[in-house]
Design an enzyme around this catalytic site. Structure first.
Site, PDB file in Angstrom:
ATOM      1  N   SER A   1      10.085   8.974  -9.034  1.00  0.00           N
ATOM      2  CA  SER A   1       9.549  10.147  -9.723  1.00  0.00           C
ATOM      3  C   SER A   1       8.818  11.079  -8.748  1.00  0.00           C
ATOM      4  O   SER A   1       8.057  10.616  -7.893  1.00  0.00           O
ATOM      5  CB  SER A   1       8.573   9.687 -10.815  1.00  0.00           C
ATOM      6  OG  SER A   1       7.925  10.799 -11.387  1.00  0.00           O
TER       7      SER A   1
ATOM      8  N   ASN B   1       0.497  12.620  -0.016  1.00  0.00           N
ATOM      9  CA  ASN B   1       0.600  13.770  -0.912  1.00  0.00           C
ATOM     10  C   ASN B   1      -0.516  13.775  -1.938  1.00  0.00           C
ATOM     11  O   ASN B   1      -0.989  12.725  -2.378  1.00  0.00           O
ATOM     12  CB  ASN B   1       1.983  13.829  -1.584  1.00  0.00           C
ATOM     13  CG  ASN B   1       2.013  13.090  -2.903  1.00  0.00           C
ATOM     14  OD1 ASN B   1       1.589  13.591  -3.933  1.00  0.00           O
ATOM     15  ND2 ASN B   1       2.486  11.831  -2.868  1.00  0.00           N
TER      16      ASN B   1
ATOM     17  N   GLY C   1      -1.046  16.320  -7.350  1.00  0.00           N
ATOM     18  CA  GLY C   1      -1.928  16.493  -8.511  1.00  0.00           C
ATOM     19  C   GLY C   1      -1.164  16.672  -9.809  1.00  0.00           C
ATOM     20  O   GLY C   1      -1.607  17.390 -10.713  1.00  0.00           O
ATOM     21  N   LEU C   2      -0.012  16.015  -9.892  1.00  0.00           N
ATOM     22  CA  LEU C   2       0.780  16.029 -11.130  1.00  0.00           C
ATOM     23  C   LEU C   2       1.166  17.436 -11.592  1.00  0.00           C
ATOM     24  O   LEU C   2       1.128  17.734 -12.796  1.00  0.00           O
ATOM     25  CB  LEU C   2       0.058  15.300 -12.268  1.00  0.00           C
ATOM     26  CG  LEU C   2      -0.094  13.783 -12.144  1.00  0.00           C
ATOM     27  CD1 LEU C   2      -0.758  13.230 -13.396  1.00  0.00           C
ATOM     28  CD2 LEU C   2       1.250  13.090 -11.927  1.00  0.00           C
TER      29      LEU C   2
ATOM     30  N   ASN D   1       3.776   6.505 -16.211  1.00  0.00           N
ATOM     31  CA  ASN D   1       3.038   6.549 -14.944  1.00  0.00           C
ATOM     32  C   ASN D   1       1.595   6.149 -15.228  1.00  0.00           C
ATOM     33  O   ASN D   1       0.779   6.975 -15.629  1.00  0.00           O
ATOM     34  CB  ASN D   1       3.129   7.961 -14.351  1.00  0.00           C
ATOM     35  CG  ASN D   1       2.371   8.078 -13.054  1.00  0.00           C
ATOM     36  OD1 ASN D   1       1.744   7.122 -12.604  1.00  0.00           O
ATOM     37  ND2 ASN D   1       2.409   9.253 -12.451  1.00  0.00           N
TER      38      ASN D   1
ATOM     39  N   CYS E   1      -2.128   7.635 -13.158  1.00  0.00           N
ATOM     40  CA  CYS E   1      -2.532   9.040 -13.170  1.00  0.00           C
ATOM     41  C   CYS E   1      -4.022   9.172 -12.857  1.00  0.00           C
ATOM     42  O   CYS E   1      -4.785   8.248 -13.111  1.00  0.00           O
ATOM     43  CB  CYS E   1      -2.306   9.639 -14.555  1.00  0.00           C
ATOM     44  SG  CYS E   1      -0.602   9.958 -14.906  1.00  0.00           S
TER      45      CYS E   1
ATOM     46  N   LYS F   1       4.949   1.878 -14.896  1.00  0.00           N
ATOM     47  CA  LYS F   1       4.873   2.047 -13.437  1.00  0.00           C
ATOM     48  C   LYS F   1       3.448   1.744 -12.978  1.00  0.00           C
ATOM     49  O   LYS F   1       2.494   2.407 -13.382  1.00  0.00           O
ATOM     50  CB  LYS F   1       5.273   3.463 -13.032  1.00  0.00           C
ATOM     51  CG  LYS F   1       5.253   3.630 -11.523  1.00  0.00           C
ATOM     52  CD  LYS F   1       5.980   4.863 -11.091  1.00  0.00           C
ATOM     53  CE  LYS F   1       5.923   5.028  -9.586  1.00  0.00           C
ATOM     54  NZ  LYS F   1       6.550   6.264  -9.148  1.00  0.00           N
TER      55      LYS F   1
ATOM     56  N   GLY G   1       8.927   2.788   0.260  1.00  0.00           N
ATOM     57  CA  GLY G   1       9.404   2.733   1.642  1.00  0.00           C
ATOM     58  C   GLY G   1      10.855   2.350   1.828  1.00  0.00           C
ATOM     59  O   GLY G   1      11.263   2.035   2.946  1.00  0.00           O
TER      60      GLY G   1
ATOM     61  N   GLY H   1      12.341   7.311  -2.677  1.00  0.00           N
ATOM     62  CA  GLY H   1      11.343   8.366  -2.768  1.00  0.00           C
ATOM     63  C   GLY H   1      11.287   9.194  -1.511  1.00  0.00           C
ATOM     64  O   GLY H   1      12.113  10.092  -1.283  1.00  0.00           O
TER      65      GLY H   1
HETATM   66  C1  LIG Z   1       5.655  14.159  -3.105  1.00  0.00           C
HETATM   67  C2  LIG Z   1       5.546  12.993  -4.046  1.00  0.00           C
HETATM   68  C3  LIG Z   1       5.367  13.225  -5.409  1.00  0.00           C
HETATM   69  C4  LIG Z   1       5.274  12.144  -6.296  1.00  0.00           C
HETATM   70  N1  LIG Z   1       5.109  12.386  -7.626  1.00  0.00           N
HETATM   71  C5  LIG Z   1       5.080  11.334  -8.493  1.00  0.00           C
HETATM   72  C6  LIG Z   1       5.008  11.555  -9.892  1.00  0.00           C
HETATM   73  O1  LIG Z   1       5.004  12.691 -10.389  1.00  0.00           O
HETATM   74  N2  LIG Z   1       4.973  10.460 -10.707  1.00  0.00           N
HETATM   75  C7  LIG Z   1       5.016   9.165 -10.224  1.00  0.00           C
HETATM   76  O2  LIG Z   1       5.006   8.208 -11.023  1.00  0.00           O
HETATM   77  N3  LIG Z   1       5.108   8.937  -8.901  1.00  0.00           N
HETATM   78  C8  LIG Z   1       5.145   9.976  -8.037  1.00  0.00           C
HETATM   79  N4  LIG Z   1       5.265   9.733  -6.685  1.00  0.00           N
HETATM   80  C9  LIG Z   1       5.349   8.337  -6.204  1.00  0.00           C
HETATM   81  C10 LIG Z   1       6.804   7.902  -6.020  1.00  0.00           C
HETATM   82  O3  LIG Z   1       7.508   7.961  -7.235  1.00  0.00           O
HETATM   83  C11 LIG Z   1       6.897   6.464  -5.444  1.00  0.00           C
HETATM   84  O4  LIG Z   1       6.301   5.574  -6.348  1.00  0.00           O
HETATM   85  C12 LIG Z   1       6.196   6.324  -4.095  1.00  0.00           C
HETATM   86  O5  LIG Z   1       6.373   7.498  -3.316  1.00  0.00           O
HETATM   87  C13 LIG Z   1       6.701   5.111  -3.304  1.00  0.00           C
HETATM   88  O6  LIG Z   1       8.056   5.231  -2.937  1.00  0.00           O
HETATM   89  P1  LIG Z   1       8.524   5.787  -1.497  1.00  0.00           P
HETATM   90  O7  LIG Z   1       7.697   5.082  -0.460  1.00  0.00           O
HETATM   91  O8  LIG Z   1       9.982   5.470  -1.405  1.00  0.00           O
HETATM   92  O9  LIG Z   1       8.276   7.260  -1.489  1.00  0.00           O
HETATM   93  C14 LIG Z   1       5.360  10.802  -5.789  1.00  0.00           C
HETATM   94  C15 LIG Z   1       5.549  10.580  -4.422  1.00  0.00           C
HETATM   95  C16 LIG Z   1       5.651  11.659  -3.546  1.00  0.00           C
HETATM   96  C17 LIG Z   1       5.868  11.367  -2.082  1.00  0.00           C
END
Ligand SMILES: Cc1cc2nc3c(=O)[nH]c(=O)nc-3n(C[C@H](O)[C@H](O)[C@H](O)COP(=O)(O)O)c2cc1C
Length: 286
Positions: free
Chosen positions: A7, A52, A55-56, A109, A112, A140, A218, A239
């Site tokens: 997400s 990052n 901030g939703l 999520n 939050c 999540k 990751g 992600g």
């Molecule tokens: C730029 C960015 C925005 C994200 N926005 C959300 C979000 O809106 N909702 C959510 O549940 N997780 C959000 N995440 C978390 C990712 O969904 C994921 O759980 C996290 O990045 C770990 O995976 P990764 O290491 O492959 O990026 C965000 C991550 C990034 C980097």
């Protein structure tokens, strides 16, 4: 094993060719009201991953339902909607508003801002959503909780159908003058540094609940995805890798097949058994 996006890491309407490589698309977290998100800079690179503080930022529930959802439906992808909020009612009202026939699953999520990550408040949110919708609910969770398996057990008892693990972890990066790089100060760390933490969370939550798990944190390669399968994930989400490699879903899928062959399993579903097998039965010694 299905490959989803994590997400917030992909805009399917802006990059339909990337979304088209996925087995299902997960939206950015939707809150009841629109949110502009945090002030810039809200993204920073560190030696170990990405930070990052978005901030939703999102269009809010009404605009999502009337403008975004119909366009997403036109892409013909299986859709998961990520739901966020600041209290159980926020989550439950959004769940109730999502049309059952158009969405495959809801991801709650539970990490939050202002949402307490304690097991009982996570369970309260899941229970309220369970009453509000028939759609499958994936909780999540964040690995910041000292005992993520306890939270997993609590949300399972409250009616979660699956788990998404893990969200980012709170972190800080400093600039040359030792000031925080992000305007908000801290942010969420994602990328390769998260993988060992995520593998642990998947492993203990799988053991604690037996629920289907979408593993993330990751993942960059097919081998990474197979490691998540070995720890108990049945699906994975990509992600941070998507920001640097828009071809990652197709690449990871191809590499996954090669990674299975490498360790001598027919499919990722066989990885947990291999991980627990005696050394004599392994193609690659431990
Ligand atoms: C730029 C960015 C925005 C994200 N926005 C959300 C979000 O809106 N909702 C959510 O549940 N997780 C959000 N995440 C978390 C990712 O969904 C994921 O759980 C996290 O990045 C770990 O995976 P990764 O290491 O492959 O990026 C965000 C991550 C990034 C980097």
């Amino acid at each position: 094993m299905r490959i989803l996006n994590a997400s917030g890491c992909l805009d399917a309407l802006a990059a339909p060719e990337v979304a088209g490589q996925l087995d299902a698309f997960v939206t950015k977290t939707i809150t009841p009201l629109p949110r502009e998100g945090s002030a810039p800079p809200r993204i920073a690179e560190t030696e170990h991953g990405m930070l990052n503080a978005i901030g939703l930022a999102n269009p809010g529930r009404e605009r999502f339902l009337t403008e975004h959802l119909p366009k997403l439906r036109e892409l013909g992808l299986a859709l998961w909607v990520s739901v966020g909020g600041f209290c159980a009612d926020d989550y439950a009202e959004t769940c109730a508003s999502l049309p059952v026939g158009e969405i495959e699953a809801i991801e709650l999520n539970l990490s939050c801002p202002n949402v307490d990550e304690a097991a009982d408040s996570a369970a309260e949110i899941v229970a309220a959503c369970r009453r509000a919708t028939e759609l499958p609910l994936y909780a999540k969770l964040s690995a910041a909780h000292p005992d993520v398996a306890e939270v997993a057990r609590a949300v399972a008892a409250a009616g979660a159908d699956g788990l998404s693990l893990i969200n980012t972890l709170r972190a800080v990066a400093l600039d040359r003058n030792l000031r925080p790089v992000l305007a908000r100060g801290s942010g969420g760390l994602s990328g390769p540094a998260l993988k060992p933490i995520a593998l642990h969370a998947v492993s203990v939550c799988s053991e604690a609940t037996g629920l289907p798990i979408v593993g993330m944190g990751g993942i960059q390669s097919g081998r990474d995805a197979l490691e998540f399968a070995a720890c108990g994930a049945c699906n994975v989400a990509l992600g941070t890798v998507l920001f640097g490699d828009p071809g990652a879903p197709a690449r990871v899928r191809a590499e996954l097949a090669a990674a299975c062959e490498d360790v001598g399993v027919a499919t990722p579903d066989d990885a947990p058994a291999l991980a627990k097998s005696p050394e004599t039965e392994r193609k690659v010694p431990a």
